[in-house]
Each structure stands twice: as C-alpha cells, then as structure tokens.
Write an enzyme that holds these catalytic residues in place. Structure first.
Site, PDB file in Angstrom:
ATOM      1  N   GLU A 119       0.744  -1.104   0.068  1.00 50.46           N
ATOM      2  CA  GLU A 119      -0.012  -0.179  -0.047  1.00 50.46           C
ATOM      3  C   GLU A 119       0.944   1.142  -0.023  1.00 50.46           C
ATOM      4  OE1 GLU A 119      -2.681  -0.586   3.527  1.00 50.46           O
ATOM      5  OE2 GLU A 119      -3.962  -1.456   1.903  1.00 50.46           O
ATOM      6  N   GLU A 208      -7.014  -7.623  -0.901  1.00 53.87           N
ATOM      7  CA  GLU A 208      -7.498  -7.411   0.608  1.00 53.87           C
ATOM      8  C   GLU A 208      -8.856  -7.134   0.298  1.00 53.87           C
ATOM      9  OE1 GLU A 208      -5.401  -4.860   3.191  1.00 53.87           O
ATOM     10  OE2 GLU A 208      -3.469  -5.777   2.760  1.00 53.87           O
TER      11      GLU A 208
END
Length: 572
Positions: A119, A208
């Site tokens: 991320e 995710e």
C-alpha cells in the site's frame, strides 16, 4: 480455510518478529516463527501461497513490521530510496529471501506470486518523488536478485487509480493490484485502475477484501454485515476476479506486538490485543457472525461451493474451548512495580533518551531524577509523551497520562520540593500506517521543573518484560496487601491430563496491564476502555498439571484479586 472453499493463502512476514535482539544480529525462525514449516503446511493442503515479505507490511503490527532500531538512526528515512534504510533492507532480504526460493511454484513449491512493499500509494508517491520511484525499483531488483526473473511480482494499493498511480509502476515490471471492501463498484474503481496500470497481463484481483475490521482501545467492537460482504464477493466472481479475504482467520497480537493507527502526535489509536477482525474464522477457530447475525463462515462456504465445483473439503472439528473457572491470585509481589523497575541496572545517565536510543524494543522505560532541588510551586512539565506515563514524586503517584486521551503530547503536575522524581513510561504499539510512522519513537522528549530545562542527571532503566525478565521478580510474599495497585499478582491452577483446550481469561475486574501464563505474554488488557475484556489463551500455552498466571496490574489495588477462565470472549 481450505474447508471454507479457498485455494490460496496470503501471508505477511514481519521483519521485527524474526529478529531476536535489538541490533538485528540474531534472527529466529524456530517454533511459531518457522515460516518454512508454515509453507510446508500450505503445500500439504494443496493450496497456493501469495507471499508478502515487506519490508513494510502494515498488518496492525508494531511499526508495520520494521525493527525498532530504525527509529534510532538519525540518517535513516523509512520507505524511500535512503542509503541507510536500503542497507538495512538489503541485509534482511539476504537472510529472508533465500528461504523462500525453494518454495516458488517454478521449484515445485506453493508460492505463486510475491508482493513488493505494501500500500505504498497511501504513504509515498512515485509520480512526484523520484526517490520513491527509485525505492520501488530497488526493491524489485533485490527480489529478482534472490528469487530470479520468473516469479510474478505484484503491488497492493487502494482499489482506485489514484492510489495505484502513487504506489505502483505502470507497465509490466510489476503487476498492479488493489484492495477494497464490501459495496465497492468494481468497474469504476479497482478494475479501471488495474486496466490503466497493467499491460496485456492483467488478471483481475482484490488482494485484500475486507471481511471485517480492526478495533482500537476505547472503540466499539468492529463488526460488518455478512449480506453485503457476500454480495460483493458474488460481483467479483461474476467479473472473473480473484480475491483474498482479509482476514479469513482472525488472530491475536500477543505480547507487545499490536500496532497503532493515526497520524502521530496525539492522533494516536492503539490496537487492542485481539485481532479477531470479525472474520469468517474467529480468533479461536470458531465461526464468526456478522452484524446482521448471519454466520460468516457458512455464508462464504455456501457461496464458494455454489460457484466452484472443487470447493468441497469438509470442515474439521472446531477447536475445543474450556472454562477452567476462577483462579485466586493469592500471591502479591513484595515490591511495587516502581520498586521492581529500580532493581534493574541504570542503562545511562544524562538527558532524556527514547526507548530506541537505549536499544529497547518494547516494554517499560523508567526515567529517574534523584532530586529536583528546591523549587517554588515545583511545576513539572513533561513534553512529547509516547504513550502512557505514571509520574511519581517521592514514590507517590501524582499523574497518570495517556497520549491518546490528550489534545497534545505535553502535561504538567505538581511535585514536592527536593523530591525524587520518577516517570514510568509504558509503550503501546508503534504506528503501523500513515505519515507519522518514521517519528513514532517511545518515551518522553524532555522535562522542565519551574520552567527550567532538565538536561542532565536523568537515570534510565528499562525492561522488555520477556519470560526471562519475569524471573527477576523478587520473592512473592503470601497475601501481601501493602502498597498501591502497581504490582505483580500471581496464582496457580491445575489441568488434568486430556483436558487442555483453548480458553479465555476474563480481566473485567482489573484495570490495565498484562497477563502472563506459564511465562508467555498473552497481551495487554484495559477494562475501562475495552471493548474486549478477555484475553485469548491458545491451548499450546497450557500444560498438564500446575499452570501459573502472573498479572502485572498498573491501575487498581484489588483486595481479593481473581481471574476467570471462560469459554467465550467478554465484550462490553
């Protein structure tokens, strides 16, 4: 997870979990740190593996997986092309990545893909900062050096073009993937972002997919609706999109390993010990239920069996949970925790140092000033508190301050003239997400007495509260009821042969502190803030015969202290 209908496991490797000393000169891959054994288990179940080796992982884990020592180097800047940082990363990957190579799918193992960083678009920006772009390229080169040119590399960013553009590299050097939760419009967000970033090779995937959420101290327990979770999963299946359930199986942040969110300063949100996440498989291996009362495990299993012919593995018998009842903590330490801390050697004397500057990873740090001298009002001003401070004047508690309860990191208290001043600092998790990560050291910055800066004569002691440290507790005195609440309490209970099972310890009668079972640190409790009032005990911590519970209570004096072993979590 196999019985749930999944065919692949995705796993993080926390860098700091595998270093057994502050300096990073010793690594540990044994016991519950044995990643090779874990990969063997995945292969035995005929599942694939998506490997996320970091070096940054987030994961609501202390400092996002980074070793604490990185905060002690003034020349080091995390998560960018910084020479000191990249030297640390390179040395760690020299140790870690060769362990993974035999498990690559091309070598007959389960690892199908390897993630680069994590991320990054929520932290850096490769489009505006050349050092950030160079950082991702350097990580790719490091992984290729150790794992070869065939393994598929991917990045994970928020499921939109903005996050992916900031955090990944356009083209075929790396596969750009995204993450998101229920209710997402797939076409306008994640699919559009992936298609814009990737070349011809563009397998759609949510790396995710949020089945639940994390919980901080003082919040309501996080739950999500099962129906909306299932609806978006069906949308992904219809779009021929792969997905990873984050989380499929909840876990526990034992010891001091829970991280924290926020942007730094007083904007600080420490995670609770439980990482159950309201995932389909709970912290202790049972089914979880959504906020709508629907069984998440059964709902996911039904969906996957409806859509995939090979999702047929039967669910194993759920782990047994036992309520062992009440245990009286009949032994109380003859020392207060402050006195206990003062039994440790002075690490250094001088001005104020952080835990990291002292070579401390976690635990408690005690600053002591033998005499603050004669003063008028004796106003003590403490600045830059990270994270909770107990301030003592001549051994008497005069202030108890928690970073997240304040609007700033400074506080004042009134001490006695000429007093010995002690500041006991308890560290909570280091930030694991956001821009404040690189400056979230633990301790206090400085101190003034009547507006005069204290710049010398400060003694530093610390304890990381390992199993070895517990042995240093002086002789436990039977039924000692003297002193305040800050002390060790202990008791024993028996387990008959064949009766070892998972359980929970209910700490609702206590204030705040830690619980150790047979020397194992189960984690932090804080009953006033909650929301979870129990600590999960895995069966492997228990043993046949006599088991010892030790509680470090930091807030309350209890005249008849006892803990209770129960079968279900207690949530306020």
């Amino acid at each position: 997870m196999k019985a749930l209908g999944l065919n692949t496991v995705q796993m993080y490797i926390p860098w700091n979990w595998h270093e057994s000393n502050f300096e990073g000169t010793e690594t540990d891959f044994a016991g519950n740190r044995d990643i090779e054994h874990f990969m063997d288990l995945v292969a035995e179940r005929d599942m694939l593996l998506l490997m996320r080796p970091g070096p940054y992982i987030c994961g609501e884990w202390d400092f996002g997986g980074f070793p604490a020592r990185l905060l002690a180097n003034p020349d080091l800047t995390i998560r960018t092309d910084n020479a000191a940082y990249m030297a640390e990363v390179g040395a760690w990957f020299e140790v870690l990545l060769p362990k993974l190579k035999p498990y690559l799918i091309e070598n007959g193992g389960p690892i199908a893909m390897v993630q680069i960083e994590n991320e990054f678009g929520s932290y850096g920006d490769v489009t505006t900062n050349p050092k950030d772009e160079a950082y991702l390229l350097a990580l790719i080169d490091l992984v290729r050096k150790h794992l070869g040119g065939s393994v598929v590399l991917y990045t994970t960013d928020g499921g939109n073009i903005g996050s992916m553009t900031r955090g990944s590299l356009k083209g075929d050097i790396v596969l750009t993937l995204g993450d998101f939760g229920p209710g997402t419009d797939l076409m306008s967000s994640s699919i559009a972002g992936q298609t814009a970033m990737n070349s011809e090779y563009n397998p759609l995937m949510c790396t995710e997919y949020y089945t639940g959420w994390l919980t901080h101290f003082g919040e309501d327990i996080a739950t999500t609706e099962t129906a909306s979770m299932i609806a978006t999963m069906q949308d992904m299946i219809d779009a021929n999109m792969s997905f990873n359930l984050y989380m499929a199986h909840g876990g526990t942040n034992f010891g001091f390993w829970a991280g924290a969110n926020g942007q730094g300063g007083s904007n600080y949100q420490p995670d609770i010990t439980s990482y159950d996440y309201n995932s389909p498989i709970s912290e202790h291996g049972a089914h979880n239920f959504g906020s709508d009362g629907v069984d998440k495990f059964e709902a996911v299993q039904t969906l996957l069996r409806k859509n995939f012919d090979d999702a047929t593995v039967e669910e194993p018998i759920a782990p047994r949970v036992e309520a062992y009842g009440e245990v009286l903590l009949t032994n109380s330490s003859s020392l207060s925790f402050l006195e206990y801390m003062k039994k440790f050697d002075i690490v250094t004397t001088g001005d104020f140092h952080s835990q990291e500057q002292l070579g401390q990873r976690f635990g408690f740090l005690l600053y002591s000033i033998e005499s603050i001298g004669e003063c008028g009002e004796c106003i003590v001003e403490v600045s830059d508190l990270r994270d909770r401070a107990f301030l003592f004047s001549n051994g008497n508690l005069i202030a108890d301050i928690f970073r997240a309860d304040e609007t700033e990191l400074n506080f004042t208290a009134i001490a006695e003239p000429g007093a010995t001043l002690d500041i006991l600092v308890e560290s909570f998790g280091r930030l694991n997400f956001g821009g404040g990560m690189g400056t979230d050291w633990k301790g206090i910055g400085n101190l003034k007495v009547d507006s005069i800066q204290v710049s010398s004569g400060v003694d530093h002691r610390f304890v990381e509260m390992t199993a070895e440290d517990l042995v240093a507790i002086e002789t436990i005195a039977q039924n000692n009821s003297s002193g305040g609440g800050q002390r060790f309490l202990s008791g024993t209970f028996e387990i008959q042969e064949g009766n070892i099972a998972n359980t929970f310890i209910d700490m609702s009668e206590f204030g705040q502190g830690f619980v150790f079972l047979n020397g194992f640190n189960l984690g932090k409790y804080w009953s006033a803030k909650g929301p979870v009032l129990t600590l999960y005990v895995p069966d492997e911590v228990l043993k046949t015969g006599t088991n010892e519970v030790t509680v470090l209570e930091l807030e309350n004096y209890l005249s008849n202290p006892k803990i209770s072993f129960v079968q279900t979590p207690n949530v306020k």
